[in-house]
Design a protein around this motif. Structure first.
Motif, mmCIF file in Angstrom:
data_model
loop_
_atom_site.group_PDB
_atom_site.id
_atom_site.type_symbol
_atom_site.label_atom_id
_atom_site.label_comp_id
_atom_site.label_asym_id
_atom_site.label_seq_id
_atom_site.Cartn_x
_atom_site.Cartn_y
_atom_site.Cartn_z
ATOM 1 N N CYS A 10 0.861 -1.188 0.000
ATOM 2 C CA CYS A 10 0.000 0.000 0.000
ATOM 3 C C CYS A 10 0.895 1.236 0.000
ATOM 4 C CB CYS A 10 -0.897 0.001 1.244
ATOM 5 S SG CYS A 10 -2.223 1.208 1.179
ATOM 6 N N CYS A 34 -5.358 1.480 -4.565
ATOM 7 C CA CYS A 34 -5.348 2.024 -3.198
ATOM 8 C C CYS A 34 -5.805 3.473 -3.225
ATOM 9 C CB CYS A 34 -3.961 1.932 -2.598
ATOM 10 S SG CYS A 34 -3.490 0.240 -2.232
ATOM 11 N N CYS A 48 -6.879 3.499 3.534
ATOM 12 C CA CYS A 48 -7.044 2.862 2.224
ATOM 13 C C CYS A 48 -8.319 2.020 2.194
ATOM 14 C CB CYS A 48 -5.828 1.988 1.928
ATOM 15 S SG CYS A 48 -5.954 1.150 0.347
ATOM 16 N N PHE A 92 -8.893 -0.296 0.069
ATOM 17 C CA PHE A 92 -8.556 -1.657 -0.377
ATOM 18 C C PHE A 92 -7.935 -2.450 0.779
ATOM 19 C CE2 PHE A 92 -5.692 -4.680 -2.626
ATOM 20 C CZ PHE A 92 -6.668 -5.384 -3.302
ATOM 21 N N HIS A 93 -6.940 -1.832 1.410
ATOM 22 C CA HIS A 93 -6.338 -2.461 2.596
ATOM 23 C C HIS A 93 -7.090 -1.931 3.807
ATOM 24 C CE1 HIS A 93 -2.998 -2.506 -0.408
ATOM 25 N NE2 HIS A 93 -2.832 -3.715 0.088
#
Ligand SMILES: [Zn+2]
Ligand SMILES: [Zn+2]
Length: 397
Positions: A72, A78, A84, A86-87
């Motif tokens: 990341c 991201c 984030c 996504f993470h």
């Protein structure tokens, strides 16, 4: 006024239908070829990793998810490194592969990609070891294919995209895939012409060109020309091109549905994908999928309905709750609420969910808890009903 039956019998309308069928025949003629090349890519990648890391010949990893193998921030997926999307959880952070495999596979996928920008949103890294198609999905358009389980279930655009984006197809075709305009880019353009045709008509000359180019691809001398499924597709294309295409009552309905579906799909994608983020900032649009929050909807008995805000009633948690009762479709659904409660956005989201089953390149709308049954829209029977519902819901606002 001309009836739709007369319109269907027009030469150009028949041409459009032929073009749509020709794309499908070509896709089927390419399936095995694409699968075979992707299987080789899979072998190459794992052989390279196992050799370079001195691993056993059958060494695999089933532990790492896509979020775990990507640092990341990773370009294209991201959002802010501090927050984030996504993470987004402790177990969805980057972590080196415990088996020393997945990081290397990630790097190899990047090396095999012509534009070094794999579509990570499509892929499930925990299946990389066992499924060539999971790696193949990294070469598709950026998003929308996460749950597509095989080449066969994919669409025409994605089959052509994987051939354009994965460098390994270079050796399997006689022309230069790297050239700005090449046979694959032209063929991909035909898909757009058919999907975006505003009147579902194609003239004779462009149709002849479509057939010629599709056949040229399927008869490519390097590999495809020797494949029975590609030869069969060429035979079908020849037959289709010379066929009078008699319209009978059965295929007439199919054609009308297909035409309406393609146009509705385009209409919803272009008009609903972005919404104003606030009534007081009407000029500021945002992608609906990036900011959508499902509203709380309560089912009321219309005979006993009182004030809108009155308590009582069952919470509507799924699309099935919203549109069905005891397994049957409801004829009318009225959505009532104060201005700004999300009625318009909800109806837009329903329409977009419907389009996602056909246009796989779309971005899925994230929902935390409610309305997680997007499979509700997967049955084609729901298609006409959906159109009806969307209008009803909007009119009730
Ligand atoms: Zn991230
Ligand atoms: Zn791993």
């Amino acid at each position: 006024m001309t009836s739709y039956r007369d319109l269907l019998r027009e030469k150009q309308a028949k041409n459009w239908i032929k073009a749509a069928l020709a794309l499908n025949i070509t896709k089927e003629g390419l399936h095995e070829f694409v699968e075979d090349v992707l299987t080789c890519v899979h072998h190459d990648i794992y052989n390279t990793i196992r050799t370079s890391k001195s691993l056993q010949s059958g060494a695999i990893c089933l532990h790492c998810f896509t979020e775990n193998v990507l640092q990341c921030p990773t370009r294209g997926i991201c959002t802010s490194p501090k927050n984030c999307r996504f993470h987004k959880a402790a177990n969805q952070m980057y972590v080196p592969c415990p088996n020393g495999i997945c990081g290397g596979v990630r790097n190899e996928i990047i090396q095999h990609h012509r534009f070094t920008g794999p579509s990570w949103m499509n892929t499930n890294a925990d299946k990389w070891c066992t499924s060539p198609w999971e790696i193949g999905k990294c070469f598709l358009p950026p998003d929308g294919y996460k749950t597509v389980s095989s080449v066969k279930d994919s669409d025409f655009n994605s089959v052509i995209s994987v051939m354009m984006n994965c460098k390994d197809f270079e050796k399997k075709l006689s022309f230069n895939i790297g050239a700005k305009t090449n046979l694959l880019s032209e063929v991909r353009g035909f898909g757009r012409i058919v999907r975006h045709s505003h009147d579902q008509k194609i003239e004779d000359k462009p149709l002849a060109n479509i057939f010629f180019k599709l056949r040229s691809l399927l008869e490519d001398q390097t590999d495809l020309a020797n494949r029975p499924e590609a030869q069969h597709a060429v035979e079908q294309l020849n037959q289709l091109q010379s066929d009078e295409l008699n319209i009978n009552a059965q295929n007439e309905l199919e054609m009308l549905k297909e035409g309406l579906r393609l146009r509705l799909n385009d209409h919803y994608q272009t008009t609903l994908d972005n919404m104003p983020i606030s009534p007081i900032l009407a000029e500021k649009d945002a992608k609906l999928s990036s900011c959508y929050v499902a509203p709380t909807i309560i089912e009321k008995n219309h005979k006993k309905i009182g004030r809108v805000g009155q308590s009582g009633g069952r919470e509507v948690a799924t699309f099935s709750d919203m549109f069905c009762h005891e397994g049957h479709f409801l004829r009318n659904v009225i959505l009532v609420g104060e201005p700004g409660r999300g009625k318009t956005t909800f109806s837009a989201m329903c329409a977009l969910e419907w389009t996602h089953q056909y246009s796989q390149a779309g971005e899925k709308i994230e929902r935390k808890e409610r309305f997680g049954d997007s499979d509700f829209f997967l049955e084609s029977l729901h298609f006409c009903s959906m159109l009806h519902y969307e209008i009803q819901v909007r009119n009730a606002i």
